[in-house]
Design a protein around this motif. Structure first.
Motif, PDB file in Angstrom:
ATOM      1  N   LEU A  72       0.870  -1.183   0.000  1.00 33.21           N
ATOM      2  CA  LEU A  72       0.000   0.000   0.000  1.00 33.21           C
ATOM      3  C   LEU A  72       0.907   1.232   0.000  1.00 33.21           C
ATOM      4  O   LEU A  72       1.773   1.361   0.877  1.00 33.21           O
ATOM      5  CB  LEU A  72      -0.873  -0.017   1.261  1.00 33.21           C
ATOM      6  N   TYR A  73       0.702   2.135  -0.962  1.00 37.26           N
ATOM      7  CA  TYR A  73       1.495   3.374  -0.990  1.00 37.26           C
ATOM      8  C   TYR A  73       0.757   4.451  -0.212  1.00 37.26           C
ATOM      9  O   TYR A  73      -0.428   4.710  -0.449  1.00 37.26           O
ATOM     10  CB  TYR A  73       1.745   3.830  -2.436  1.00 37.26           C
ATOM     11  N   LEU A  74       1.462   5.074   0.711  1.00 36.61           N
ATOM     12  CA  LEU A  74       0.880   6.099   1.573  1.00 36.61           C
ATOM     13  C   LEU A  74       1.300   7.457   1.023  1.00 36.61           C
ATOM     14  O   LEU A  74       2.461   7.855   1.169  1.00 36.61           O
ATOM     15  CB  LEU A  74       1.388   5.890   2.999  1.00 36.61           C
ATOM     16  N   ALA A  75       0.360   8.123   0.369  1.00 36.04           N
ATOM     17  CA  ALA A  75       0.681   9.380  -0.324  1.00 36.04           C
ATOM     18  C   ALA A  75       0.317  10.558   0.568  1.00 36.04           C
ATOM     19  O   ALA A  75      -0.830  10.999   0.612  1.00 36.04           O
ATOM     20  CB  ALA A  75      -0.074   9.438  -1.654  1.00 36.04           C
ATOM     21  N   LEU A  76       1.321  11.066   1.291  1.00 35.07           N
ATOM     22  CA  LEU A  76       1.104  12.155   2.251  1.00 35.07           C
ATOM     23  C   LEU A  76       1.830  13.417   1.807  1.00 35.07           C
ATOM     24  O   LEU A  76       2.818  13.334   1.066  1.00 35.07           O
ATOM     25  CB  LEU A  76       1.615  11.728   3.640  1.00 35.07           C
ATOM     26  N   PRO A  77       1.367  14.575   2.301  1.00 37.62           N
ATOM     27  CA  PRO A  77       2.110  15.793   1.962  1.00 37.62           C
ATOM     28  C   PRO A  77       3.447  15.829   2.688  1.00 37.62           C
ATOM     29  O   PRO A  77       3.552  15.375   3.831  1.00 37.62           O
ATOM     30  CB  PRO A  77       1.205  16.923   2.476  1.00 37.62           C
ATOM     31  N   GLY A  78       4.480  16.359   2.008  1.00 38.55           N
ATOM     32  CA  GLY A  78       5.797  16.493   2.637  1.00 38.55           C
ATOM     33  C   GLY A  78       6.152  17.957   2.744  1.00 38.55           C
ATOM     34  O   GLY A  78       5.269  18.817   2.695  1.00 38.55           O
ATOM     35  N   ARG A  79       7.415  18.242   2.873  1.00 39.59           N
ATOM     36  CA  ARG A  79       7.836  19.639   2.983  1.00 39.59           C
ATOM     37  C   ARG A  79       7.846  20.314   1.623  1.00 39.59           C
ATOM     38  O   ARG A  79       7.506  21.479   1.476  1.00 39.59           O
ATOM     39  CB  ARG A  79       9.244  19.725   3.594  1.00 39.59           C
ATOM     40  N   GLN A  80       8.317  19.548   0.593  1.00 35.61           N
ATOM     41  CA  GLN A  80       8.407  20.160  -0.740  1.00 35.61           C
ATOM     42  C   GLN A  80       7.253  19.756  -1.655  1.00 35.61           C
ATOM     43  O   GLN A  80       6.771  20.545  -2.441  1.00 35.61           O
ATOM     44  CB  GLN A  80       9.722  19.752  -1.432  1.00 35.61           C
ATOM     45  N   ARG A  81       6.868  18.484  -1.559  1.00 30.19           N
ATOM     46  CA  ARG A  81       5.938  17.927  -2.543  1.00 30.19           C
ATOM     47  C   ARG A  81       4.804  17.208  -1.851  1.00 30.19           C
ATOM     48  O   ARG A  81       4.874  16.947  -0.656  1.00 30.19           O
ATOM     49  CB  ARG A  81       6.696  16.905  -3.425  1.00 30.19           C
ATOM     50  N   HIS A  82       3.771  16.827  -2.629  1.00 30.18           N
ATOM     51  CA  HIS A  82       2.752  15.936  -2.082  1.00 30.18           C
ATOM     52  C   HIS A  82       3.065  14.535  -2.593  1.00 30.18           C
ATOM     53  O   HIS A  82       3.359  14.352  -3.779  1.00 30.18           O
ATOM     54  CB  HIS A  82       1.351  16.375  -2.516  1.00 30.18           C
ATOM     55  N   GLY A  83       2.999  13.565  -1.687  1.00 30.34           N
ATOM     56  CA  GLY A  83       3.311  12.187  -2.062  1.00 30.34           C
ATOM     57  C   GLY A  83       2.467  11.696  -3.235  1.00 30.34           C
ATOM     58  O   GLY A  83       2.902  10.805  -3.984  1.00 30.34           O
ATOM     59  N   ALA A  84       1.268  12.273  -3.408  1.00 28.41           N
ATOM     60  CA  ALA A  84       0.394  11.836  -4.507  1.00 28.41           C
ATOM     61  C   ALA A  84       1.072  12.048  -5.863  1.00 28.41           C
ATOM     62  O   ALA A  84       0.772  11.356  -6.840  1.00 28.41           O
ATOM     63  CB  ALA A  84      -0.931  12.589  -4.438  1.00 28.41           C
ATOM     64  N   GLU A  85       2.007  13.002  -5.913  1.00 27.10           N
ATOM     65  CA  GLU A  85       2.724  13.237  -7.175  1.00 27.10           C
ATOM     66  C   GLU A  85       3.557  12.017  -7.585  1.00 27.10           C
ATOM     67  O   GLU A  85       3.964  11.896  -8.734  1.00 27.10           O
ATOM     68  CB  GLU A  85       3.664  14.443  -7.037  1.00 27.10           C
TER      69      GLU A  85
END
Ligand SMILES: CC(=O)N[C@H]1[C@@H](OP(=O)(O)OP(=O)(O)OC[C@H]2O[C@@H](n3ccc(=O)[nH]c3=O)[C@H](O)[C@@H]2O)O[C@H](CO)[C@@H](O)[C@@H]1O[C@H](C)C(=O)N[C@@H](C)C(=O)N[C@H](CCC(=O)O)C(=O)O
Ligand SMILES: Nc1ncnc2c1ncn2[C@@H]1O[C@H](COP(=O)(O)OP(=O)(O)OP(=O)(O)O)[C@@H](O)[C@H]1O
Ligand SMILES: N[C@H](CCC[C@H](N)C(=O)O)C(=O)O
Length: 518
Positions: free
Chosen positions: A48-61
């Motif tokens: 399962l990929y957990l797409a969370l916001p980070g400091r620079q980017r959003h994991g969904a990218e």
């Protein structure tokens, strides 16, 4: 190097993993899931990929890349959902994505914390020390214990190396995986440093600790928390009902007293107080330093006096040891084993003595990187011999502390050598100038203040000046193995540098002749 994962994980249907959670999207998908990760680069087929916001980017990218690597489903937040389109795998969306991630991660790895005795420590200062002390006690009692925190992840004497070992408390997928690895390797207990970030970001949900401890509250991390109150509330969450079966609280600290009152009020956790006042369940008294690097105190609990010995200097370490003792007894360890373990405990990079052989100076490496910590470390080294202190300050961090650190060092040392720590993106000379300004203002008559660019040169300088009756304190980097420069991290270990500098100094002259020159 990648994050640590257990060798075996039994795949479970996505529906089971998300049952009861507040999610929208493909919640009825039975696709089997055998792992989780926050990084597309670490995804394996069936995870399962957990797409969370980070400091620079959003994991969904990076969700497409994760699916290309075999991700069987994606969990994200509403913002992330807006960035996803036609992925071809089930997508689940949670308003509180971190809470959902923590529960799913615990389920994927079969709730490993339930198979371990779990001990959690929070507080601004002393987490690493207390966790290491707890481990020493557990090991002395014959338990195979792991530790998770700022100085890395360990199981017994072994280091568990991971790409994520620079954090204090790992994100929940990495934390749960690490606990599963420890279970797989036969651990029966784990001591975890719980940072304020961890509480604010749901990293230790849904673990119920056997015992949690609170040490103290100081000023820190106000770049992340909006106010000191916010910072306190994050830490205090570890003592909410359902978080820990027992709570050990150092009640000399004002914030500790608030937490103790809250625990007493909700009544869902056994409250154990520690402090120097007569009302404390574990009362510390009669602290005496044992030179050069130890201490002894009396701990009174249940009407009985125990003698607590430590091979670490400073009353602050004794405070951490009293808290550790209370935690160990709370999980059923006999006092005798706990005291034995605590008496010998050593901690990498925390008042660590560098063994340089007979006739060498006493060289101590410590992680002190705040004015309070520099003061505590240097206070504990007074009265042993001429004190030479090497220190600098990190770049891209709180700049206000720089002159204060310089001032404390100059006030308490015979020779203060100001040098570089981790400059990061800043100009090292500019950082040194700020530290020097504070040091100069506080310098006492008859003492020396020297600026040495380059940490290696500074350590060499200190060891060249040192003799058999000198103490050299190398502060700020402790256990760190690298130095972060503008564009790269180079290998750098204060302990190794000190040893090398001493042997080089030996080649260059007679150490006895060098003593006192400082
Ligand atoms: C420094 C920091 O804030 N890092 C957080 C940040 O990571 P990041 O900035 O690298 O993320 P990013 O580059 O914007 O990428 C966003 C997301 O896309 C993912 N990604 C990115 C690139 C790619 O190719 N594939 C991919 O999947 C990343 O894994 C990330 O999840 O966003 C991630 C997702 O939300 C967080 O997990 C991560 O926390 C790490 C663990 C961290 O170190 N945080 C610090 C603030 C922290 O928690 N510190 C405390 C310190 C306590 C103390 O000193 O006392 C701690 O407990 O360690
Ligand atoms: N009980 C205490 N009270 C006050 N200061 C303490 C206490 N214990 C340790 N310290 C100080 O805090 C410094 C850091 O200790 P330690 O590394 O154990 O804390 P930490 O909470 O893990 O901090 P970090 O996350 O920055 O590593 C020590 O060098 C010491 O100066
Ligand atoms: N967890 C701390 C450690 C600082 C250690 C010191 N060596 C520095 O680089 O300032 C931080 O990253 O702010």
């Amino acid at each position: 190097m990648t994050s640590i994962r257990p060798t075996h994980t039994t795949a479970a249907p996505l529906t089971d993993l998300v049952a009861g959670l507040d999610l929208v999207g493909d919640t009825t998908s039975p696709v089997p899931i055998s792992g989780v990760s926050l990084s597309s680069q670490e995804i394996q087929p069936g995870w399962l990929y957990l797409a969370l916001p980070g400091r620079q980017r959003h994991g969904a990218e990076f969700a497409c890349a994760a699916v290309d690597s075999g991700a069987a489903a994606v969990l994200t937040d509403p913002e992330g959902a807006g960035l996803l389109d036609g992925l071809g795998v089930p997508v689940l969306v949670a308003d509180d994505v971190r809470a959902a991630m923590a529960t799913v991660s615990a389920r994927v790895f079969g709730h490993p914390s339930r198979r371990l005795t779990t001990l959690g420590v929070t507080g601004t200062n002393g987490k690493t020390t207390t966790v290491a002390l707890v481990k020493a006690g557990l090991m002395a009692g014959g338990r195979l214990a792991g530790t998770i925190g700022t100085i890395g992840f360990r199981l017994g004497g072994e280091e568990l190396r991971s790409s994520r070992s620079t954090v204090t408390t790992p994100e929940s997928p990495d934390l749960q995986a690490l606990l599963a690895v420890m279970v797989e390797r036969g651990a029966d207990a784990v001591a975890v440093e719980v940072s304020s970030h961890a509480m604010a970001l749901n990293r230790v949900d849904p673990i119920e600790f056997d015992v949690a401890a609170f040490l103290n509250l100081g000023r820190d991390h106000l770049d992340f928390h909006h106010s000191i109150e916010d910072y306190f509330e994050a830490k205090a969450k570890l003592f909410d009902a359902g978080r820990a079966r027992s709570s050990v609280v150092w009640v000399d600290d004002g914030a500790g007293r608030v937490i103790a009152d809250r625990v007493a009020a909700h009544g869902q956790s056994r409250l154990i107080t520690a402090g120097t006042g007569p009302e404390a369940d574990y009362r510390m008294s009669d602290y005496r330093p044992v030179h050069p690097l130890g201490g002894v105190a009396t701990v009174t609990r249940g009407g009985e006096d125990l003698t607590l010995e430590l091979s670490l200097p400073g009353v602050y370490n004794m405070v951490d040891a009293v808290v550790a003792l209370a935690m160990l007894e709370a999980v059923g360890l006999p006092a005798e084993a706990a005291l034995r373990g605590l008496s010998k405990a050593q901690i990498p990079g925390r008042m660590q003595r560098v063994d340089l052989g007979v006739g060498a100076p006493l060289v101590v490496v410590d992680f002190a990187h705040t004015p309070q910590a520099v003061e505590a470390a240097l206070q504990s080294l007074q009265g042993i011999g001429t004190l030479i202190t090497v220190l600098g300050c990190g770049g891209d961090r709180d700049a206000e502390k720089r002159p204060e650190m310089g001032a404390v060092a100059a006030r308490l040392s015979d020779v203060t050598i100001i040098t570089d720590d981790n400059p990061r993106s800043e100009d090292p000379a500019a950082i040194r100038a700020e530290v020097m300004a504070g040091a100069r203002a506080a310098q006492r008559a008859g003492t020396q203040l020297i600026e040495v660019p380059g940490r290696r040169a500074a350590v060499e300088n200190a060891l060249q000046m040192a003799g058999g009756d000198t103490v050299v304190a190398i502060l700020g980097k402790g256990h760190e193995r690298g130095q972060i420069l503008a564009d790269r991290t180079v290998d750098f270990d204060d302990v190794e540098e000190a040893a090398r500098a001493w042997s080089r100094a030996g080649e260059e002259g007679d150490p006895d002749a060098r003593a006192h020159d400082a």
